[in-house]
Design an enzyme around this catalytic site. Structure first.
Site, short mmCIF file in Angstrom:
data_model
loop_
_atom_site.label_atom_id
_atom_site.label_comp_id
_atom_site.label_asym_id
_atom_site.label_seq_id
_atom_site.Cartn_x
_atom_site.Cartn_y
_atom_site.Cartn_z
N ARG A 63 1.36 15.39 13.12
CA ARG A 63 1.62 14.89 11.86
C ARG A 63 1.90 16.27 10.80
O ARG A 63 0.95 15.81 10.30
CB ARG A 63 0.58 13.49 11.07
CG ARG A 63 0.65 12.38 11.92
CD ARG A 63 0.41 11.31 11.21
NE ARG A 63 1.07 10.58 10.57
CZ ARG A 63 0.47 9.08 9.15
NH1 ARG A 63 -0.53 9.22 9.69
NH2 ARG A 63 1.71 8.61 9.04
N LYS A 65 0.84 -1.15 0.13
CA LYS A 65 -0.05 -0.09 0.04
C LYS A 65 0.88 1.39 -0.12
O LYS A 65 0.87 2.36 -1.04
CB LYS A 65 -0.90 0.17 1.30
CG LYS A 65 -1.97 1.35 1.39
CD LYS A 65 -2.61 1.16 2.73
CE LYS A 65 -1.66 2.37 3.89
NZ LYS A 65 -1.30 3.06 4.27
N ASN A 66 2.08 1.44 0.87
CA ASN A 66 2.41 2.71 1.17
C ASN A 66 3.54 2.80 0.14
O ASN A 66 4.10 4.05 -0.12
CB ASN A 66 3.30 2.25 2.14
CG ASN A 66 2.29 2.62 3.36
OD1 ASN A 66 1.10 3.46 3.76
ND2 ASN A 66 3.64 3.00 4.65
N ASP A 92 4.48 1.05 11.44
CA ASP A 92 3.31 0.50 11.40
C ASP A 92 3.11 -1.10 11.49
O ASP A 92 2.46 -1.63 12.06
CB ASP A 92 3.80 -0.10 10.62
CG ASP A 92 3.00 1.79 9.66
OD1 ASP A 92 3.46 2.58 10.38
OD2 ASP A 92 3.20 1.60 8.28
N CYS A 133 -4.79 8.96 10.06
CA CYS A 133 -5.26 8.53 10.92
C CYS A 133 -4.18 9.18 12.06
O CYS A 133 -3.89 9.51 12.21
CB CYS A 133 -3.64 7.05 11.15
SG CYS A 133 -4.12 5.56 10.21
N ARG A 162 -8.41 0.15 4.51
CA ARG A 162 -7.20 1.13 4.38
C ARG A 162 -6.55 0.22 4.19
O ARG A 162 -5.28 0.59 3.20
CB ARG A 162 -7.18 1.99 5.79
CG ARG A 162 -8.04 3.05 5.96
CD ARG A 162 -7.68 4.06 6.47
NE ARG A 162 -7.03 5.01 5.75
CZ ARG A 162 -6.34 6.39 6.42
NH1 ARG A 162 -6.56 6.50 7.55
NH2 ARG A 162 -5.22 6.90 6.06
C1 UD1 Z 1 4.61 6.58 5.87
C2 UD1 Z 1 3.44 5.86 6.01
C3 UD1 Z 1 3.22 5.01 7.52
C4 UD1 Z 1 3.74 4.86 8.50
C5 UD1 Z 1 5.17 6.14 8.50
C6 UD1 Z 1 7.19 6.31 8.80
C7 UD1 Z 1 2.34 6.09 3.83
C8 UD1 Z 1 1.43 6.43 2.96
N1 UD1 Z 1 2.88 6.24 5.57
O1 UD1 Z 1 3.53 8.03 7.04
O2 UD1 Z 1 2.17 3.79 7.05
O3 UD1 Z 1 4.15 4.85 9.43
O4 UD1 Z 1 6.51 6.70 6.83
O5 UD1 Z 1 7.24 5.37 8.02
O6 UD1 Z 1 3.76 5.76 3.13
N2 UD1 Z 1 6.85 15.11 10.15
C9 UD1 Z 1 7.44 15.66 10.08
N3 UD1 Z 1 7.30 17.26 9.23
C10 UD1 Z 1 7.30 16.54 7.64
C11 UD1 Z 1 6.66 15.21 7.97
C12 UD1 Z 1 7.13 14.35 8.88
O7 UD1 Z 1 7.71 16.87 11.36
O8 UD1 Z 1 6.79 17.45 7.19
C13 UD1 Z 1 6.88 13.97 11.07
C14 UD1 Z 1 5.31 13.07 11.57
O9 UD1 Z 1 4.91 13.90 12.04
C15 UD1 Z 1 6.24 11.54 11.65
C16 UD1 Z 1 7.93 11.50 11.42
O10 UD1 Z 1 7.63 12.35 10.77
O11 UD1 Z 1 6.38 12.42 13.94
C17 UD1 Z 1 7.23 10.90 10.21
O12 UD1 Z 1 6.27 10.73 9.76
P1 UD1 Z 1 6.81 10.29 7.62
O13 UD1 Z 1 7.92 9.90 7.89
O14 UD1 Z 1 6.69 11.81 7.21
O15 UD1 Z 1 5.22 9.85 7.68
P2 UD1 Z 1 4.15 9.62 6.44
O16 UD1 Z 1 5.34 9.85 5.35
O17 UD1 Z 1 2.93 10.15 6.84
#
Ligand code: UD1
Length: 435
Positions: free
Chosen positions: A134, A35-36, A317, A129, A409
């Site tokens: 985030r 999915k990711n 995850d 979620c 999802r």
């Molecule tokens: C992706 C995955 C999710 C997984 C996560 C971490 C998808 C669709 N989802 O989510 O399943 O749990 O990676 O492996 O691929 N952060 C910031 N600023 C930003 C972006 C992120 O502070 O601009 C922080 C977030 O709040 C969080 C951390 O970075 O605490 C990790 O987020 P991120 O790696 O971006 O996860 P996602 O891409 O949302």
């Protein structure tokens, strides 16, 4: 129609899943495409006007949501059997609908490719979620570094950049989503872009490989430094997405919790290393052969300490699913969540089944009890829902899991797959009219 639009006034929500615990799992599980990895690759199809074919894409709510966002932008998205055919010709980069984007954080991944190909985009602020705040600051900072003008409107962000130009971007945290958005934007920017402290997750590597299959130039995928040389045009592709390490991990952890003998595949065992190392430490017998992993578990797990980290650390995850299994281990495990704040929402539900878990900040002390008892449970997010299913499969007696739609999802055919392994699990209608 979607659940949130369809649930009429005058109904009561009823539990979705009914699980009678106590059956060891036995058999084989077919693992779907990740999915990711599908989500960013689907967003990246906006980078070309040619057709992209993605074979074997699972029908998940999150994939469906991004397909709807794509259609709203003007993309032609057709499902032929298990394949997805996508073609983005007449695109309106301002047309992403708020009600869809809010439903899923990964929708924000359209920003990079829209901006790169059309020089502008309006993207509503994402949802997803309920696991911590985030933010999207790293996405925005990176796009600004590539030359985008970023204006926040009420509930949306507007981007403009007639031409993006390559730059060196250091990410404060190796965010998966930010790395992917910037990688897509840089793929059509002028010159070289370097992303330092980039995410190294297998899904980022898969996106890089997809971009290369479209004629893009990406180096260093899977390391902390990504180098991208922008090209003027990307072409269509026929691309097989990697298999889902989190889905595979969920079935392996469920086997660890219930006992039994389960083989998952096809998988890339390399992607499962952080989980397999922990399960072996906890006493599971694991055999890797080609693209399959066989897991055998007799008796209780040994307690272990686990800290979630960006890849190649232990994946956040799988934190909730593993906690469910460790809640019946023979001793106290310490689980630390470093990636997301507020990702312990499954804990209160596990406690209702008799689990002994204490939370201190980002650390959970999980003292294994000899058994869990079935209970009426409520799922708060995708991976918490998976954890509750695992706990219910391992528990004595019957459990119900309400709001199990969260599972849809990210898991295709979850109850069918568990039932084929011998579990007593059934989905019933999610709501009924109040008489
Ligand atoms: C992706 C995955 C999710 C997984 C996560 C971490 C998808 C669709 N989802 O989510 O399943 O749990 O990676 O492996 O691929 N952060 C910031 N600023 C930003 C972006 C992120 O502070 O601009 C922080 C977030 O709040 C969080 C951390 O970075 O605490 C990790 O987020 P991120 O790696 O971006 O996860 P996602 O891409 O949302």
């Amino acid at each position: 129609m979607d659940r949130d639009e369809q649930e009429p006034v005058g109904v009561i929500a009823e539990p979705d899943l009914y699980i009678q615990g106590g059956q060891p799992l036995r058999g084989e599980v077919r693992i779907e495409a990740s999915k990711n990895a599908v989500l960013p690759i689907l967003a990246a199809t906006l980078l070309t006007a040619d057709t992209v074919r993605l074979p074997g894409v699972p029908w998940l709510h999150d994939v469906d949501t991004l397909c709807r966002v794509q259609r709203a932008l003007g993309t032609d998205v057709v499902r032929e059997g298990r394949d997805l055919m996508v073609q983005a010709i007449d695109i309106d980069p301002f047309a992403a609908p708020e009600h869809l984007v809010r439903r899923m954080r990964a929708s924000f991944l359209i920003a990079g490719p829209l901006l790169a190909r059309f020089g502008a985009a309006r993207v509503p602020l994402p949802g997803g979620c309920a696991i911590g705040s985030r933010p999207i600051d790293l996405h925005l900072k990176g796009l600004v570094a590539l030359g985008a003008d970023v204006q926040a409107g009420s509930g949306y962000i507007e981007f403009r950049a007639p031409r993006l130009r390559g730059a060196t971007i250091y990410l404060d945290f190796p965010s998966v989503g930010a790395t992917e958005n910037l990688l897509m934007a840089a793929a059509m920017a002028d010159g070289w872009t370097t992303i330092e402290n980039a995410a190294q997750e297998p899904e980022v590597v898969d996106l890089a490989n997809f971009l290369c299959s479209m004629g893009g130039e990406v180096r260093g995928a899977g390391t902390a430094e990504l180098r991208i040389h922008g090209v003027r045009r990307l072409h269509g592709a026929d691309y097989q997405v990697i298999s889902d390490r989190i889905e595979a991990g969920t079935y392996l952890v469920a086997t660890a919790a219930t006992g039994g003998d389960v083989t998952v595949g096809p998988v890339l065992p390399e992607h499962l290393k952080p989980l397999l190392a922990k399960l072996r430490e906890a006493g599971s017998v694991i055999d890797v052969a080609g693209d399959t992993v066989r897991m055998r578990q007799k008796g209780r797990l040994k307690p272990i300490d686990v800290k979630t980290m960006p890849h190649p650390g232990f994946p956040t995850d799988l934190q909730a699913p593993l906690m469910a299994a460790l809640s019946i281990a023979a001793g106290t495990s310490v689980i630390t969540e470093t990636v997301f704040e507020n990702r312990f929402m499954h804990v209160s539900e596990l406690r209702r089944m008799g689990a002994d878990i204490k939370i201190e900040g980002r650390t959970a002390m999980v003292t294994g009890v000899s058994y869990l008892t079935g209970a009426n449970l409520h799922a708060s997010d995708l991976r918490a829902a998976a954890a509750l299913v695992i706990a219910a499969l391992a528990a004595e007696g019957k459990s119900t899991v309400a709001d199990a739609y969260h599972l849809d999802r990210g898991y295709a055919g979850l109850e069918e797959k568990f039932a084929a392994l011998g579990a007593d699990i059934e989905r019933r209608a999610s709501c009924s009219e109040v008489v």
